[in-house]
Scaffold this active site. Sequence first.
Site, PDB file in Angstrom:
ATOM      1  N   ARG A 276       0.823  -1.198   0.000  1.00  0.00           N
ATOM      2  CA  ARG A 276       0.000   0.000   0.000  1.00  0.00           C
ATOM      3  C   ARG A 276       0.865   1.259   0.000  1.00  0.00           C
ATOM      4  O   ARG A 276       0.534   2.259  -0.640  1.00  0.00           O
ATOM      5  CB  ARG A 276      -0.957  -0.004   1.191  1.00  0.00           C
ATOM      6  CG  ARG A 276      -1.908   1.192   1.179  1.00  0.00           C
ATOM      7  CD  ARG A 276      -2.916   1.132   2.317  1.00  0.00           C
ATOM      8  NE  ARG A 276      -3.931   0.138   2.078  1.00  0.00           N
ATOM      9  CZ  ARG A 276      -4.152  -0.909   2.851  1.00  0.00           C
ATOM     10  NH1 ARG A 276      -3.403  -1.096   3.922  1.00  0.00           N
ATOM     11  NH2 ARG A 276      -5.100  -1.772   2.573  1.00  0.00           N
ATOM     12  N   ALA A 277       1.979   1.232   0.730  1.00  0.00           N
ATOM     13  CA  ALA A 277       2.851   2.395   0.788  1.00  0.00           C
ATOM     14  C   ALA A 277       3.396   2.748  -0.593  1.00  0.00           C
ATOM     15  O   ALA A 277       3.493   3.934  -0.952  1.00  0.00           O
ATOM     16  CB  ALA A 277       3.999   2.134   1.761  1.00  0.00           C
TER      17      ALA A 277
END
Length: 700
Positions: A276-277
């Site tokens: 997600r980052a």
Amino acid sequence: MSDVRYPFTAIVGMADLRLGLLLNAVSPAVGGVLVRGEKGTAKSTMVRALAGLLPSIATVDGCRFACDPAAPDPQCPDGAHAGASASGRPARLVELPVGVSEDRIVGSLDLERALAEGVKAYEPGLLARAHRGVLYIDEVNLLQDHVVDLLLDAAAMGRSYVEREGVSVRHAARFLLVGTMNPEEGELRPQLLDRFGLTVEIAATREPAERAEVVRRRLAYDADPAAFAARFAADERALAERITAARELLAAVELTDTALRQITAVCAAFEVDGLRADIVMARTAVALAAWAGRTEVLAEDVRKAAQLALPHRRRRNPFDAPGLDEEQLDRVLEEHAQQEPEPQPAAAEGSQDDDPDPEGGPDGDGPQDGGPDGGGGGGAPEPSGPDGPPVEAADPAAGEEPAAPQPVPAQHPSPARESAPVAAGDPYRTRLFAVEGTGRGAQGRRSPAETDGGHTVRARRPRGRLARLHLSATLRAAAPHQVARGRSSRALVLHKDDFREQVRQGRESNLVLFVVDASGSMAARQRMTAVKGAVLSLLMDAYQRRDKIGMITFRGASAELALPPTSSVEVGAARLESLPTGGRTPLAAGLLRAHEVLRVERLRDPDRRPLLVVVTDGRATGGGRDAVAQAHRAAGLLAAQGVASVVLDCESGPVRLGLARTLATRLRATAVTLDELRADGVASLVRENRPTSPASRKAA
């Protein structure tokens, strides 16, 4: 209060917060922004001011869900919108109150009409109102976990779902999500932190000139809001036009292979969980380029995106402070600025099998590596001699490590002598101690309680508005009366008295009040290192179970409320690290202080049940010759109030007096040694303690 919003461009300083909000205004796909900061730093003012900068939106007339006439939602509960008229209106700012219910957020169905009339009478919630606008959650860390999960799921999927007894409603819910919080009042779980795209840390400026300008502008606004807003009207228009231009440019921005390689290299170097980052950083870098008026992502965009998107994703346990090593970031960016990607070996395709769940389990059962910052010794300031002044405690907020354990004489120190604080041992997973019975407190993960979530255990007549219909119980209540009511068709004839609601049982959070013996006897044989490690482990357990905590320490001649009840476990860990030892053991004073604290908290929050954790070796040497009798009387007072208690027996050595277990008997508490506190061997502890503590609490 004036209807004129404080201008966004009139706010002094806080450049990162400005940028984080504006990037989300340009590209809501970034995923929102979480604003972390101390109270009184204009967090709410800036968020409300942002809404006035957003472009107006066109909506279908009469649609309660703000459908876009150019692309109406095909699943809109208000039906098809082909050929419907449209009109424009400003983007909405929807504020979520702390005590909001799930039905208020997602909307609710009128179940009585659905059963009696066969119609879907749906009342939209706050998510529908926030569609295509801003959803602002003040004090997001104080919301119940299931509410935060619901909000973040809707923000991630862009759609809200309502399911009630086989009736489904779904609608679009795309909004700019902004949350604010004061870390002193408690942290969000790492799983929830990760769902926010960006995080910004803010603090009030320490420059007198800037503070004076903030006060000057605020006073001018309060005196004449309209005139003050007019002063910044031109700047507000220019900023709104820049947001619109950046939105239009967004699709043309190119994320080059070099920039993408830098993004993934940075995320790998900082060991963030999941992917997600990487995605958030890519979207943020693109938005930064569009905001700068460029069509290509540069290294400076990647660097800024990392500063906004990564710090809150690097926490490994609840006591880690968010942060980012700037030197490491620059080094990784430089290394991958021109480097061509190396071909990956074939075996790398299955490398993900080594970690099937990189984002952690759904329950967040705690860190898997290491302990909190400052958990070990080393790097401590030079200690003084045994008879010299006490060594000052390290400052956890400054990143300093606590002082290493100092030698302590075998005999008990005199009342005037104080030992320097020692470091805590590494935390570990502890047993679950729960309050028996069924409570009605805030949702959590410790003790059984009637909650909005959980599983259905029985039915009852509604208390107020019917929210969770128990269908089978309702039908059973209505069935015997159908002939008397003149039923003439297939439809049931229902009266209001027939309806039954579900009673659901889940778990609640509790107030865990620690009463810690800091007297000289606890310092013998470096016992306090193990004791602090045990208390730190219990603090971590309280964090994971969403409890409030408090801490009382007693030594010398009195007891002190070292930490008033709070949701901030980090503050509790910091107070524990700086706790010195020495003096006599006023056990009775500690127990009486606990009784007073619990009495006050019971008035403040009557639904939150307490769990008392007494950490002691059982000695009582303060308060005169009858110190032991006084302690036992104080314990009896707590037992008479029905306070669920655990005594952590810290006695060690080959000869043990069993004083802590005698105290546990007086408290009607479970007695646990330091060795028994760990999570292994649960069944043996339950068998050992169940006969002596049948009703007050359990270990499982």
